[in-house]
Scaffold this motif. Sequence first.
Motif, PDB file in Angstrom:
ATOM      1  N   LYS A 110       0.632  79.701   8.619  1.00 22.41           N
ATOM      2  CA  LYS A 110      -0.047  80.479   7.588  1.00 22.41           C
ATOM      3  C   LYS A 110      -0.091  81.965   7.907  1.00 22.41           C
ATOM      4  O   LYS A 110      -0.126  82.799   7.005  1.00 22.41           O
ATOM      5  N   CYS A 111      -0.104  82.307   9.196  1.00 26.24           N
ATOM      6  CA  CYS A 111      -0.204  83.707   9.616  1.00 26.24           C
ATOM      7  C   CYS A 111       1.148  84.416   9.651  1.00 26.24           C
ATOM      8  O   CYS A 111       1.222  85.584  10.042  1.00 26.24           O
ATOM      9  N   SER A 112       2.211  83.752   9.279  1.00 24.54           N
ATOM     10  CA  SER A 112       3.545  84.319   9.400  1.00 24.54           C
ATOM     11  C   SER A 112       3.701  85.594   8.561  1.00 24.54           C
ATOM     12  O   SER A 112       3.289  85.637   7.399  1.00 24.54           O
ATOM     13  N   PRO A 113       4.332  86.621   9.141  1.00 26.83           N
ATOM     14  CA  PRO A 113       4.609  87.832   8.366  1.00 26.83           C
ATOM     15  C   PRO A 113       5.649  87.621   7.269  1.00 26.83           C
ATOM     16  O   PRO A 113       5.834  88.488   6.409  1.00 26.83           O
ATOM     17  N   SER A 114       6.300  86.467   7.280  1.00 24.08           N
ATOM     18  CA  SER A 114       7.296  86.159   6.254  1.00 24.08           C
ATOM     19  C   SER A 114       6.692  85.494   5.021  1.00 24.08           C
ATOM     20  O   SER A 114       7.384  85.319   4.015  1.00 24.08           O
ATOM     21  N   ARG A 115       5.423  85.124   5.102  1.00 22.71           N
ATOM     22  CA  ARG A 115       4.763  84.502   3.946  1.00 22.71           C
ATOM     23  C   ARG A 115       4.479  85.547   2.871  1.00 22.71           C
ATOM     24  O   ARG A 115       3.997  86.645   3.152  1.00 22.71           O
ATOM     25  N   ASN A 116       4.799  85.206   1.628  1.00 20.24           N
ATOM     26  CA  ASN A 116       4.534  86.075   0.468  1.00 20.24           C
ATOM     27  C   ASN A 116       5.112  87.475   0.668  1.00 20.24           C
ATOM     28  O   ASN A 116       4.558  88.459   0.171  1.00 20.24           O
ATOM     29  N   ALA A 117       6.214  87.568   1.390  1.00 18.64           N
ATOM     30  CA  ALA A 117       6.778  88.875   1.726  1.00 18.64           C
ATOM     31  C   ALA A 117       8.147  89.112   1.100  1.00 18.64           C
ATOM     32  O   ALA A 117       8.744  90.167   1.309  1.00 18.64           O
ATOM     33  N   GLY A 118       8.645  88.148   0.340  1.00 21.99           N
ATOM     34  CA  GLY A 118       9.953  88.289  -0.269  1.00 21.99           C
ATOM     35  C   GLY A 118       9.888  88.974  -1.621  1.00 21.99           C
ATOM     36  O   GLY A 118       8.820  89.392  -2.088  1.00 21.99           O
ATOM     37  N   ALA A 119      11.036  89.107  -2.255  1.00 22.46           N
ATOM     38  CA  ALA A 119      11.145  89.736  -3.573  1.00 22.46           C
ATOM     39  C   ALA A 119      11.461  88.669  -4.617  1.00 22.46           C
ATOM     40  O   ALA A 119      12.530  88.048  -4.579  1.00 22.46           O
ATOM     41  N   ASN A 120      10.530  88.455  -5.547  1.00 28.91           N
ATOM     42  CA  ASN A 120      10.715  87.419  -6.575  1.00 28.91           C
ATOM     43  C   ASN A 120      11.923  87.682  -7.467  1.00 28.91           C
ATOM     44  O   ASN A 120      12.512  86.755  -8.016  1.00 28.91           O
ATOM     45  N   ILE A 121      12.290  88.939  -7.603  1.00 32.63           N
ATOM     46  CA  ILE A 121      13.398  89.290  -8.497  1.00 32.63           C
ATOM     47  C   ILE A 121      14.712  88.652  -8.057  1.00 32.63           C
ATOM     48  O   ILE A 121      15.630  88.452  -8.854  1.00 32.63           O
ATOM     49  N   TYR A 122      14.809  88.300  -6.775  1.00 34.47           N
ATOM     50  CA  TYR A 122      16.048  87.726  -6.263  1.00 34.47           C
ATOM     51  C   TYR A 122      16.023  86.195  -6.213  1.00 34.47           C
ATOM     52  O   TYR A 122      16.947  85.584  -5.691  1.00 34.47           O
ATOM     53  N   VAL A 123      14.975  85.582  -6.730  1.00 32.83           N
ATOM     54  CA  VAL A 123      14.920  84.118  -6.807  1.00 32.83           C
ATOM     55  C   VAL A 123      15.654  83.686  -8.070  1.00 32.83           C
ATOM     56  O   VAL A 123      15.179  83.908  -9.186  1.00 32.83           O
ATOM     57  N   VAL A 124      16.801  83.091  -7.899  1.00 33.24           N
ATOM     58  CA  VAL A 124      17.654  82.731  -9.037  1.00 33.24           C
ATOM     59  C   VAL A 124      17.276  81.349  -9.566  1.00 33.24           C
ATOM     60  O   VAL A 124      16.602  80.569  -8.891  1.00 33.24           O
ATOM     61  N   PRO A 125      17.685  81.008 -10.801  1.00 33.88           N
ATOM     62  CA  PRO A 125      17.303  79.722 -11.406  1.00 33.88           C
ATOM     63  C   PRO A 125      17.634  78.496 -10.577  1.00 33.88           C
ATOM     64  O   PRO A 125      16.931  77.489 -10.643  1.00 33.88           O
ATOM     65  N   CYS A 126      18.696  78.547  -9.762  1.00 40.05           N
ATOM     66  CA  CYS A 126      19.064  77.378  -8.961  1.00 40.05           C
ATOM     67  C   CYS A 126      18.210  77.273  -7.704  1.00 40.05           C
ATOM     68  O   CYS A 126      18.421  76.372  -6.889  1.00 40.05           O
ATOM     69  N   GLU A 127      17.248  78.178  -7.536  1.00 39.55           N
ATOM     70  CA  GLU A 127      16.432  78.211  -6.333  1.00 39.55           C
ATOM     71  C   GLU A 127      14.971  77.898  -6.643  1.00 39.55           C
ATOM     72  O   GLU A 127      14.056  78.551  -6.150  1.00 39.55           O
ATOM     73  N   LEU A 128      14.723  76.894  -7.441  1.00 43.00           N
ATOM     74  CA  LEU A 128      13.354  76.559  -7.828  1.00 43.00           C
ATOM     75  C   LEU A 128      12.605  75.809  -6.727  1.00 43.00           C
ATOM     76  O   LEU A 128      11.391  75.645  -6.799  1.00 43.00           O
ATOM     77  N   THR A 129      13.327  75.319  -5.730  1.00 39.18           N
ATOM     78  CA  THR A 129      12.701  74.616  -4.619  1.00 39.18           C
ATOM     79  C   THR A 129      13.238  75.164  -3.299  1.00 39.18           C
ATOM     80  O   THR A 129      14.269  75.837  -3.266  1.00 39.18           O
ATOM     81  N   ASP A 130      12.533  74.846  -2.204  1.00 40.21           N
ATOM     82  CA  ASP A 130      12.991  75.279  -0.891  1.00 40.21           C
ATOM     83  C   ASP A 130      13.818  74.185  -0.235  1.00 40.21           C
ATOM     84  O   ASP A 130      14.199  73.202  -0.876  1.00 40.21           O
ATOM     85  N   ILE A 131      14.079  74.309   1.056  1.00 35.63           N
ATOM     86  CA  ILE A 131      14.911  73.344   1.761  1.00 35.63           C
ATOM     87  C   ILE A 131      14.272  71.955   1.809  1.00 35.63           C
ATOM     88  O   ILE A 131      14.952  70.947   1.967  1.00 35.63           O
ATOM     89  N   LYS A 132      12.941  71.882   1.650  1.00 34.30           N
ATOM     90  CA  LYS A 132      12.228  70.599   1.647  1.00 34.30           C
ATOM     91  C   LYS A 132      12.068  70.035   0.236  1.00 34.30           C
ATOM     92  O   LYS A 132      11.378  69.043   0.044  1.00 34.30           O
ATOM     93  N   SER A 133      12.637  70.693  -0.741  1.00 34.91           N
ATOM     94  CA  SER A 133      12.479  70.345  -2.159  1.00 34.91           C
ATOM     95  C   SER A 133      11.067  70.607  -2.656  1.00 34.91           C
ATOM     96  O   SER A 133      10.637  70.049  -3.663  1.00 34.91           O
ATOM     97  N   ALA A 134      10.338  71.476  -1.958  1.00 34.78           N
ATOM     98  CA  ALA A 134       9.019  71.911  -2.408  1.00 34.78           C
ATOM     99  C   ALA A 134       9.182  73.141  -3.289  1.00 34.78           C
ATOM    100  O   ALA A 134      10.138  73.900  -3.158  1.00 34.78           O
TER     101      ALA A 134
END
Length: 199
Positions: A126-150
């Motif tokens: 939860k404390c990771s500096p990578s949490r909530n740190a990305g850019a939503n604009i680069y999330v493409v339609p085929c990327e609705l889930t992560d590697i765990k299918s979450a």
Amino acid sequence: NGGTDTLINNIFLSNKDLSAGGGGAINITGSTHYIANNTFLADTTVSGRGGAIYGHLGPSYTITNNIFYRDYGVGTSVDTNISGAGTIIFNHNTSSAINPLFVNESNPIGADTIWGTPDDGLRLIKCSPSRNAGANIYVVPCELTDIKSAARIEGSSVDIGAYENNPTGTIAGLHYLCAGSSTTLTDTDRKSTRLNSSH
């Protein structure tokens, strides 16, 4: 080499380039490349041309929302080496200078020895500096889930790397409570306990 490629939600772990061509994990040229929400860990090359990625002569690179950690070229600490005559978009990535705070880096695949499951060690705490740190604009339609299918984008912004930190669900094994935060745990008897951390 040629065409268009898309790399999303992958783990590149301990790959080695021994040819001096560069790019311990990926060596790319002459194409249009979209590389997003991947985790590159401990990839190396015997050259100085990007421990994780070496890209050259390509017309277009979009490399965003990736974790680069402990990726090295000989005599350098450069994660990537990208050049080309076209468009290069490189942002919202973390470098080897930033510890992403994985759940258990020493056991990346987790106890079940199956990648892409809830016990994977390269999930973010939860404390990771990578949490909530990305850019939503680069999330493409085929990327609705992560590697765990979450589901992706569980918080205000997409997490960086292959794993989205999902704040709810069953807790098992070792977990962390961040400094200054609190959480409520409910046991099987439906009794709630609130935990607080002050340091």
